[in-house]
Design a protein around this motif. Structure first.
Motif, PDB file in Angstrom:
ATOM      1  N   ASP A 121       0.832  -1.199   0.000  1.00  0.00           N
ATOM      2  CA  ASP A 121       0.000   0.000   0.000  1.00  0.00           C
ATOM      3  C   ASP A 121       0.868   1.251   0.000  1.00  0.00           C
ATOM      4  OD1 ASP A 121      -2.000   1.908   0.273  1.00  0.00           O
ATOM      5  OD2 ASP A 121      -1.902   1.796   2.459  1.00  0.00           O
ATOM      6  N   HIS A 122       0.823   2.003  -1.098  1.00  0.00           N
ATOM      7  CA  HIS A 122       1.563   3.262  -1.212  1.00  0.00           C
ATOM      8  C   HIS A 122       0.733   4.464  -0.776  1.00  0.00           C
ATOM      9  CE1 HIS A 122       5.136   1.644  -2.972  1.00  0.00           C
ATOM     10  NE2 HIS A 122       4.566   1.241  -4.094  1.00  0.00           N
ATOM     11  N   THR A 123      -0.532   4.262  -0.453  1.00  0.00           N
ATOM     12  CA  THR A 123      -1.393   5.365  -0.045  1.00  0.00           C
ATOM     13  C   THR A 123      -0.996   5.861   1.340  1.00  0.00           C
ATOM     14  OG1 THR A 123      -3.144   4.077  -1.139  1.00  0.00           O
ATOM     15  CG2 THR A 123      -3.824   6.069   0.049  1.00  0.00           C
ATOM     16  N   THR A 124      -1.127   7.153   1.578  1.00  0.00           N
ATOM     17  CA  THR A 124      -0.979   7.673   2.942  1.00  0.00           C
ATOM     18  C   THR A 124      -2.330   7.554   3.620  1.00  0.00           C
ATOM     19  OG1 THR A 124       0.753   9.218   2.282  1.00  0.00           O
ATOM     20  CG2 THR A 124      -0.385   9.672   4.353  1.00  0.00           C
ATOM     21  N   VAL A 125      -2.407   6.653   4.598  1.00  0.00           N
ATOM     22  CA  VAL A 125      -3.671   6.368   5.265  1.00  0.00           C
ATOM     23  C   VAL A 125      -3.451   6.316   6.777  1.00  0.00           C
ATOM     24  CG1 VAL A 125      -4.740   5.145   3.326  1.00  0.00           C
ATOM     25  CG2 VAL A 125      -3.305   3.888   4.939  1.00  0.00           C
ATOM     26  N   SER A 126      -4.528   6.107   7.496  1.00  0.00           N
ATOM     27  CA  SER A 126      -4.464   6.074   8.954  1.00  0.00           C
ATOM     28  C   SER A 126      -3.867   4.767   9.453  1.00  0.00           C
ATOM     29  CB  SER A 126      -5.870   6.237   9.546  1.00  0.00           C
ATOM     30  OG  SER A 126      -6.664   5.095   9.257  1.00  0.00           O
ATOM     31  N   ALA A 127      -3.385   4.815  10.692  1.00  0.00           N
ATOM     32  CA  ALA A 127      -2.901   3.598  11.334  1.00  0.00           C
ATOM     33  C   ALA A 127      -4.048   2.603  11.501  1.00  0.00           C
ATOM     34  CB  ALA A 127      -2.280   3.939  12.682  1.00  0.00           C
ATOM     35  N   GLU A 128      -5.262   3.112  11.672  1.00  0.00           N
ATOM     36  CA  GLU A 128      -6.426   2.247  11.875  1.00  0.00           C
ATOM     37  C   GLU A 128      -6.689   1.363  10.675  1.00  0.00           C
ATOM     38  OE1 GLU A 128     -11.279   2.640  12.615  1.00  0.00           O
ATOM     39  OE2 GLU A 128     -10.050   4.428  12.352  1.00  0.00           O
ATOM     40  N   VAL A 129      -6.743   1.955   9.475  1.00  0.00           N
ATOM     41  CA  VAL A 129      -7.043   1.147   8.298  1.00  0.00           C
ATOM     42  C   VAL A 129      -5.870   0.229   7.955  1.00  0.00           C
ATOM     43  CG1 VAL A 129      -6.223   2.704   6.462  1.00  0.00           C
ATOM     44  CG2 VAL A 129      -8.185   1.222   6.052  1.00  0.00           C
ATOM     45  N   THR A 130      -4.659   0.650   8.269  1.00  0.00           N
ATOM     46  CA  THR A 130      -3.505  -0.218   8.042  1.00  0.00           C
ATOM     47  C   THR A 130      -3.610  -1.480   8.885  1.00  0.00           C
ATOM     48  OG1 THR A 130      -2.082   1.657   7.477  1.00  0.00           O
ATOM     49  CG2 THR A 130      -0.985  -0.361   8.182  1.00  0.00           C
ATOM     50  N   TYR A 173       1.389  -8.248   3.857  1.00  0.00           N
ATOM     51  CA  TYR A 173       0.959  -6.850   3.775  1.00  0.00           C
ATOM     52  C   TYR A 173       2.116  -5.941   4.127  1.00  0.00           C
ATOM     53  CZ  TYR A 173      -2.235  -2.844   4.111  1.00  0.00           C
ATOM     54  OH  TYR A 173      -2.889  -1.660   3.893  1.00  0.00           O
ATOM     55  N   VAL A 174       2.388  -4.990   3.260  1.00  0.00           N
ATOM     56  CA  VAL A 174       3.447  -4.002   3.487  1.00  0.00           C
ATOM     57  C   VAL A 174       2.856  -2.616   3.301  1.00  0.00           C
ATOM     58  CG1 VAL A 174       5.652  -3.081   2.664  1.00  0.00           C
ATOM     59  CG2 VAL A 174       5.276  -5.563   2.722  1.00  0.00           C
ATOM     60  N   ASP A 175       2.902  -1.791   4.355  1.00  0.00           N
ATOM     61  CA  ASP A 175       2.509  -0.394   4.186  1.00  0.00           C
ATOM     62  C   ASP A 175       3.746   0.377   3.761  1.00  0.00           C
ATOM     63  OD1 ASP A 175       3.114  -1.008   7.074  1.00  0.00           O
ATOM     64  OD2 ASP A 175       3.092   1.183   7.243  1.00  0.00           O
ATOM     65  N   ALA A 176       3.633   1.094   2.633  1.00  0.00           N
ATOM     66  CA  ALA A 176       4.811   1.706   2.012  1.00  0.00           C
ATOM     67  C   ALA A 176       4.485   3.076   1.440  1.00  0.00           C
ATOM     68  CB  ALA A 176       5.345   0.794   0.907  1.00  0.00           C
ATOM     69  N   PRO A 177       4.080   4.026   2.291  1.00  0.00           N
ATOM     70  CA  PRO A 177       3.802   5.374   1.780  1.00  0.00           C
ATOM     71  C   PRO A 177       5.046   6.001   1.177  1.00  0.00           C
ATOM     72  CG  PRO A 177       3.905   5.380   4.180  1.00  0.00           C
ATOM     73  CD  PRO A 177       3.922   3.946   3.755  1.00  0.00           C
ATOM     74  N   VAL A 178       4.829   6.991   0.331  1.00  0.00           N
ATOM     75  CA  VAL A 178       5.936   7.572  -0.434  1.00  0.00           C
ATOM     76  C   VAL A 178       6.031   9.068  -0.173  1.00  0.00           C
ATOM     77  CG1 VAL A 178       5.605   5.826  -2.214  1.00  0.00           C
ATOM     78  CG2 VAL A 178       4.582   8.090  -2.520  1.00  0.00           C
ATOM     79  N   ASN A 181      10.152  10.889 -12.088  1.00  0.00           N
ATOM     80  CA  ASN A 181      11.585  10.648 -12.258  1.00  0.00           C
ATOM     81  C   ASN A 181      12.068   9.351 -11.611  1.00  0.00           C
ATOM     82  OD1 ASN A 181      11.828  13.136 -13.601  1.00  0.00           O
ATOM     83  ND2 ASN A 181      12.100  14.243 -11.680  1.00  0.00           N
ATOM     84  N   GLY A 182      11.173   8.614 -10.959  1.00  0.00           N
ATOM     85  CA  GLY A 182      11.568   7.373 -10.293  1.00  0.00           C
ATOM     86  C   GLY A 182      12.485   7.622  -9.114  1.00  0.00           C
ATOM     87  N   GLN A 183      12.237   8.721  -8.384  1.00  0.00           N
ATOM     88  CA  GLN A 183      13.116   9.139  -7.296  1.00  0.00           C
ATOM     89  C   GLN A 183      12.346   9.324  -5.991  1.00  0.00           C
ATOM     90  OE1 GLN A 183      16.809   9.923  -7.551  1.00  0.00           O
ATOM     91  NE2 GLN A 183      16.235   8.353  -9.018  1.00  0.00           N
ATOM     92  N   LEU A 184      11.442   8.420  -5.692  1.00  0.00           N
ATOM     93  CA  LEU A 184      10.641   8.525  -4.482  1.00  0.00           C
ATOM     94  C   LEU A 184      11.383   7.973  -3.265  1.00  0.00           C
ATOM     95  CD1 LEU A 184       7.230   7.356  -5.949  1.00  0.00           C
ATOM     96  CD2 LEU A 184       7.825   9.687  -5.245  1.00  0.00           C
ATOM     97  N   SER A 185      11.080   8.554  -2.116  1.00  0.00           N
ATOM     98  CA  SER A 185      11.518   7.990  -0.842  1.00  0.00           C
ATOM     99  C   SER A 185      10.370   7.140  -0.303  1.00  0.00           C
ATOM    100  CB  SER A 185      11.848   9.106   0.160  1.00  0.00           C
ATOM    101  OG  SER A 185      12.940   9.881  -0.299  1.00  0.00           O
ATOM    102  N   ILE A 186      10.658   5.882  -0.017  1.00  0.00           N
ATOM    103  CA  ILE A 186       9.599   4.944   0.369  1.00  0.00           C
ATOM    104  C   ILE A 186       9.927   4.356   1.727  1.00  0.00           C
ATOM    105  CG2 ILE A 186       8.307   2.886  -0.304  1.00  0.00           C
ATOM    106  CD1 ILE A 186       9.011   3.487  -3.193  1.00  0.00           C
ATOM    107  N   MET A 187       8.979   4.498   2.642  1.00  0.00           N
ATOM    108  CA  MET A 187       9.157   4.043   4.022  1.00  0.00           C
ATOM    109  C   MET A 187       8.219   2.873   4.274  1.00  0.00           C
ATOM    110  SD  MET A 187       7.830   7.818   4.882  1.00  0.00           S
ATOM    111  CE  MET A 187       8.496   8.301   3.278  1.00  0.00           C
ATOM    112  N   CYS A 188       8.756   1.724   4.645  1.00  0.00           N
ATOM    113  CA  CYS A 188       7.978   0.484   4.663  1.00  0.00           C
ATOM    114  C   CYS A 188       7.780  -0.066   6.067  1.00  0.00           C
ATOM    115  CB  CYS A 188       8.675  -0.588   3.830  1.00  0.00           C
ATOM    116  SG  CYS A 188       8.864  -0.182   2.093  1.00  0.00           S
TER     117      CYS A 188
END
Length: 288
Positions: free
Chosen positions: A94-103, A117-122, A131-138
């Motif tokens: 999941d790359h969406t920025t969502v709440s801890a609840e729905v995660t 399941y991996v939560d991975a907002p960008v 540009n393919g230069q995102l910071s991704i936190m998993c």
């Protein structure tokens, strides 16, 4: 190369899915507005699916980048949702920025179905996605994040596991909290410079070389000073994210006074008709 599904082809998802195809992965896309999915396949090949379930069938990895909690539930749950089509052992990212609840909610559903399941907002905005230069936190189990990283590296500048499921979303909250205060401070600095009769470009050239320097200062000062706010992440989305941060702060007992104040400043921007302006538009409150 992996068989993947990508759900959500907005300003971020469209180029992200394109990088997957460009890296050689087999990609099936789904978008709520079919025209965007048709445009994507015309440009990148691959396949399109009428519902998330059909996109997810047979996929080793399903990646979602949608708008909010409810959007994510809609593409994941129900008879036409992604989970209904995923095989045991597949990974939902999941790359969406969502709440801890729905995660937490969706991670539990995934676990019951034998799906990782991996939560991975960008972070990095539209330009970072293009540009393919995102910071991704998993957030997720080490092995699951490693599998995800091997695929999402196609559009990542950095991809790092921050902890178990939910840690990615918590890290994204840290990101938004930091940005909110920074953009407000930069807005005040530039507005002050203008009122003092200083040349904004000269001011920024000097102070950006010292402790005040930031990405926002270097990349947004000119457009902020000129009142141009069409550069990516919208105020409406920022307020959604800050609401998530403030709710998590209440749950954790973490004080976020500056974040709460800047959230109200963004509300002022919405009242001014700037809901679709980018987040640097905070300066518009100060130079009217």
């Amino acid at each position: 190369m992996a068989k993947t599904a990508f759900l959500g082809l907005g300003v971020m998802g469209f180029p992200m899915a394109g990088h997957l195809a460009g890296a050689g992965h087999q990609v099936t896309v789904y978008n709520r507005s079919p025209a965007k999915a048709e445009a994507w396949t015309a440009q990148h090949g691959g396949a399109l699916a009428p519902v998330p379930r059909a996109a997810a069938e047979g996929a080793e990895m399903v990646l979602a980048c949608v708008g909010n909690d409810d959007d994510l539930r809609q593409v994941c749950l129900g008879p036409d949702g992604a989970f209904a089509g995923m095989q045991a052992g597949a990974v939902l990212v999941d790359h969406t920025t969502v709440s801890a609840e729905v995660t937490r909610e969706l991670a539990e559903v995934a676990q019951a179905a034998g799906v990782a399941y991996v939560d991975a907002p960008v972070s990095g905005g539209e330009a970072g996605a293009r540009n393919g230069q995102l910071s991704i936190m998993c957030g997720g189990a080490e092995a699951d994040v490693a599998r995800a990283a091997a695929v999402i590296g196609a559009y990542a500048k950095i991809c790092r596991r921050m902890g178990p499921v939910g840690a990615g979303q918590m890290t994204k909250m840290c990101n938004q909290i930091a940005i909110a205060g920074l953009v407000q401070a930069l807005s005040e600095s530039l507005a002050f410079a203008q009122k003092a009769g200083l040349d904004v470009a000269d001011v920024v050239e000097v102070i950006s070389q010292g402790a005040a320097g930031s990405w926002q200062m270097v990349n947004r000062h000119a457009t902020m000073a000129s009142g141009s706010f069409d550069h990516g992440f919208a105020v409406d989305w920022m307020r959604k994210d800050l609401a998530i941060c403030l709710a998590a702060g209440d749950e954790l007992g973490a004080a976020l006074p500056v974040t709460a104040l800047v959230d109200q400043f963004y509300k002022d921007i919405q009242v001014m008709g700037g809901g679709r302006w980018d987040t640097s538009s905070l300066i518009a409150r100060l130079v009217r």
